[in-house]
Scaffold this motif. Sequence first.
Motif, mmCIF file in Angstrom:
data_model
loop_
_atom_site.group_PDB
_atom_site.id
_atom_site.type_symbol
_atom_site.label_atom_id
_atom_site.label_comp_id
_atom_site.label_asym_id
_atom_site.label_seq_id
_atom_site.Cartn_x
_atom_site.Cartn_y
_atom_site.Cartn_z
ATOM 1 N N ASP A 279 1.097 -25.641 -51.156
ATOM 2 C CA ASP A 279 2.435 -25.395 -50.617
ATOM 3 C C ASP A 279 3.450 -26.454 -51.034
ATOM 4 O O ASP A 279 4.644 -26.300 -50.771
ATOM 5 C CB ASP A 279 2.389 -25.321 -49.089
ATOM 6 C CG ASP A 279 1.663 -24.072 -48.609
ATOM 7 O OD1 ASP A 279 1.531 -23.132 -49.424
ATOM 8 O OD2 ASP A 279 1.230 -24.043 -47.441
ATOM 9 N N ASN A 280 2.993 -27.533 -51.660
ATOM 10 C CA ASN A 280 3.920 -28.586 -52.088
ATOM 11 C C ASN A 280 4.595 -28.276 -53.422
ATOM 12 O O ASN A 280 5.433 -29.047 -53.878
ATOM 13 C CB ASN A 280 3.176 -29.936 -52.203
ATOM 14 C CG ASN A 280 2.685 -30.418 -50.850
ATOM 15 O OD1 ASN A 280 3.348 -30.200 -49.843
ATOM 16 N ND2 ASN A 280 1.521 -31.054 -50.831
ATOM 17 N N TYR A 281 4.203 -27.162 -54.029
ATOM 18 C CA TYR A 281 4.831 -26.804 -55.313
ATOM 19 C C TYR A 281 6.334 -26.607 -55.087
ATOM 20 O O TYR A 281 6.740 -25.956 -54.116
ATOM 21 C CB TYR A 281 4.204 -25.527 -55.877
ATOM 22 C CG TYR A 281 4.539 -25.289 -57.333
ATOM 23 C CD1 TYR A 281 3.727 -25.789 -58.338
ATOM 24 C CD2 TYR A 281 5.681 -24.575 -57.699
ATOM 25 C CE1 TYR A 281 4.035 -25.595 -59.692
ATOM 26 C CE2 TYR A 281 6.002 -24.380 -59.030
ATOM 27 C CZ TYR A 281 5.174 -24.891 -60.020
ATOM 28 O OH TYR A 281 5.483 -24.698 -61.342
ATOM 29 N N PRO A 282 7.181 -27.148 -55.984
ATOM 30 C CA PRO A 282 8.636 -27.085 -55.738
ATOM 31 C C PRO A 282 9.197 -25.661 -55.805
ATOM 32 O O PRO A 282 8.867 -24.888 -56.703
ATOM 33 C CB PRO A 282 9.227 -27.945 -56.856
ATOM 34 C CG PRO A 282 8.178 -27.984 -57.920
ATOM 35 C CD PRO A 282 6.853 -27.893 -57.221
ATOM 36 N N ILE A 283 10.013 -25.329 -54.812
ATOM 37 C CA ILE A 283 10.726 -24.052 -54.761
ATOM 38 C C ILE A 283 12.208 -24.357 -54.587
ATOM 39 O O ILE A 283 12.594 -25.062 -53.655
ATOM 40 C CB ILE A 283 10.222 -23.168 -53.605
ATOM 41 C CG1 ILE A 283 8.758 -22.781 -53.824
ATOM 42 C CG2 ILE A 283 11.089 -21.911 -53.465
ATOM 43 C CD1 ILE A 283 8.143 -21.995 -52.679
ATOM 44 N N ASN A 284 13.022 -23.853 -55.502
ATOM 45 C CA ASN A 284 14.469 -24.055 -55.435
ATOM 46 C C ASN A 284 15.155 -22.787 -54.938
ATOM 47 O O ASN A 284 14.900 -21.695 -55.463
ATOM 48 C CB ASN A 284 15.036 -24.428 -56.817
ATOM 49 C CG ASN A 284 14.601 -25.810 -57.267
ATOM 50 O OD1 ASN A 284 14.106 -26.609 -56.470
ATOM 51 N ND2 ASN A 284 14.787 -26.099 -58.549
ATOM 52 N N TYR A 285 16.030 -22.936 -53.955
ATOM 53 C CA TYR A 285 16.831 -21.809 -53.459
ATOM 54 C C TYR A 285 18.199 -21.873 -54.131
ATOM 55 O O TYR A 285 18.926 -22.860 -53.984
ATOM 56 C CB TYR A 285 16.955 -21.876 -51.938
ATOM 57 C CG TYR A 285 15.629 -21.669 -51.243
ATOM 58 C CD1 TYR A 285 15.054 -20.407 -51.177
ATOM 59 C CD2 TYR A 285 14.936 -22.745 -50.677
ATOM 60 C CE1 TYR A 285 13.825 -20.212 -50.551
ATOM 61 C CE2 TYR A 285 13.712 -22.561 -50.051
ATOM 62 C CZ TYR A 285 13.166 -21.297 -49.996
ATOM 63 O OH TYR A 285 11.952 -21.112 -49.381
ATOM 64 N N ILE A 286 18.535 -20.812 -54.881
ATOM 65 C CA ILE A 286 19.728 -20.863 -55.734
ATOM 66 C C ILE A 286 20.891 -20.025 -55.197
ATOM 67 O O ILE A 286 21.966 -20.006 -55.786
ATOM 68 C CB ILE A 286 19.376 -20.388 -57.167
ATOM 69 C CG1 ILE A 286 18.835 -18.961 -57.158
ATOM 70 C CG2 ILE A 286 18.374 -21.342 -57.811
ATOM 71 C CD1 ILE A 286 18.576 -18.376 -58.548
ATOM 72 N N GLY A 287 20.696 -19.325 -54.089
ATOM 73 C CA GLY A 287 21.763 -18.511 -53.513
ATOM 74 C C GLY A 287 21.769 -17.098 -54.079
ATOM 75 O O GLY A 287 21.318 -16.869 -55.213
ATOM 76 N N LEU A 288 22.256 -16.152 -53.291
ATOM 77 C CA LEU A 288 22.322 -14.765 -53.740
ATOM 78 C C LEU A 288 23.203 -14.661 -54.979
ATOM 79 O O LEU A 288 24.266 -15.279 -55.060
ATOM 80 C CB LEU A 288 22.881 -13.865 -52.635
ATOM 81 C CG LEU A 288 21.980 -13.602 -51.430
ATOM 82 C CD1 LEU A 288 22.727 -12.772 -50.391
ATOM 83 C CD2 LEU A 288 20.695 -12.896 -51.848
ATOM 84 N N ARG A 289 22.756 -13.869 -55.931
ATOM 85 C CA ARG A 289 23.511 -13.654 -57.156
ATOM 86 C C ARG A 289 24.500 -12.502 -56.965
ATOM 87 O O ARG A 289 24.389 -11.736 -56.002
ATOM 88 C CB ARG A 289 22.546 -13.380 -58.313
ATOM 89 C CG ARG A 289 21.611 -14.551 -58.601
ATOM 90 C CD ARG A 289 20.538 -14.190 -59.583
ATOM 91 N NE ARG A 289 19.676 -13.123 -59.084
ATOM 92 C CZ ARG A 289 18.692 -12.562 -59.780
ATOM 93 N NH1 ARG A 289 18.460 -12.965 -61.016
ATOM 94 N NH2 ARG A 289 17.958 -11.618 -59.249
ATOM 95 N N PRO A 290 25.464 -12.351 -57.880
ATOM 96 C CA PRO A 290 26.465 -11.279 -57.732
ATOM 97 C C PRO A 290 25.815 -9.905 -57.572
ATOM 98 O O PRO A 290 24.913 -9.547 -58.321
ATOM 99 C CB PRO A 290 27.252 -11.361 -59.047
ATOM 100 C CG PRO A 290 27.119 -12.781 -59.470
ATOM 101 C CD PRO A 290 25.738 -13.194 -59.055
ATOM 102 N N GLY A 291 26.264 -9.166 -56.558
ATOM 103 C CA GLY A 291 25.787 -7.805 -56.339
ATOM 104 C C GLY A 291 24.530 -7.694 -55.507
ATOM 105 O O GLY A 291 24.111 -6.580 -55.159
ATOM 106 N N GLU A 292 23.900 -8.820 -55.173
ATOM 107 C CA GLU A 292 22.623 -8.770 -54.458
ATOM 108 C C GLU A 292 22.812 -8.708 -52.945
ATOM 109 O O GLU A 292 23.721 -9.319 -52.395
ATOM 110 C CB GLU A 292 21.768 -10.004 -54.805
ATOM 111 C CG GLU A 292 21.158 -9.954 -56.174
ATOM 112 C CD GLU A 292 20.156 -11.060 -56.405
ATOM 113 O OE1 GLU A 292 19.169 -10.824 -57.102
ATOM 114 O OE2 GLU A 292 20.363 -12.183 -55.882
#
Length: 351
Positions: A279-292
Amino acid sequence: MNSSTSDRIDNLLLNSNMFSSKLKQNLITHDFSDDIIIITGAAGSIGSTLAKQLIHSTFKKLILIDIAESPLYELIKDLESKQLKNVEFFVLNITEKTSLEHLFINYKPTIILHAAAYKHVPLMEHNPLEAIKLNIFGTKYLADMSITFNVKKFIFISTDKAVNPISIMGLTKLIAERYLKFLEKQFKTTFLITRFGNVLGSNGSVIPLFNKQILNKEPITITDPNISRYFINKEKACNLILKITKIHKSSNTFTFNMGEPIKIIDLAQRILFLHNLNDNYPINYIGLRPGEKLKEEIISNSEKLVATPNTDIFIVENSNKIINSINFLKLENISRDLSSQEIKTILKNSL
């Protein structure tokens, strides 16, 4: 993530052959011995899977068309060992009426499986006219030609993104749905719509992306910790599409049993587990993209699900019985100078 969610994800992954090269698909055959079948978008995830399932069935002729030359060639190589008879491949753009008419004149198809579409939501936000040209007008030309040449059945591959759409892609698919519903009430050709969620393992889907990121030792990217999607594996989806071609007309819109939506973070964590990563593997949250959207839906407020004898297939019944035609002239005259939001307004007003 509870155990039932992880079991569902594992079942989807294994049945999509994502983590098991030993998976054997059950061959289901269909009798199309009197039919000449065209598959559009034949080199795509759904189109190619339909083709690979159909080659085990009987048919008069199978015509596989796509605008993408290299993927179509790959499909030819995939099917080479099957000693195919009565299968033909064409590089063809369905938005070119002359090419389409030539195909119909020479082959006189009886069933159309229309899988060709631009499907990538954020990309179509920046290329709205291309989405309109293919998703709307490509479908219109194909449907109009089907009426002219007395095609028996036309099956349109739609998407849950056409339900209460906020994206260019979803709006163009909904307009195509509406046009086919309008035609269904006017002509002998049977127009059927199949609407389902994300196809697990398809081109551009999250599974290949996550696997690539893990292989490259890059962080996994997810738009939002709460984003969820309906998922179905392509083999099941295509099997159900072919079954729908055999259904006697009781409605013209169908959706599939996809279970509850799955959170993308749960999917990512399960894939990390299957890669023996913690679970320590890095996960980046980048925000909803256009239209999503954060969450997708399978029916709108005016629709309800009706069970069929097949527990995996539902009829989508609409309480609004009046279906108007589409103002295609307005869509044809959309200027390239308009913003994506201005084009969306025109699309919404066309419904």
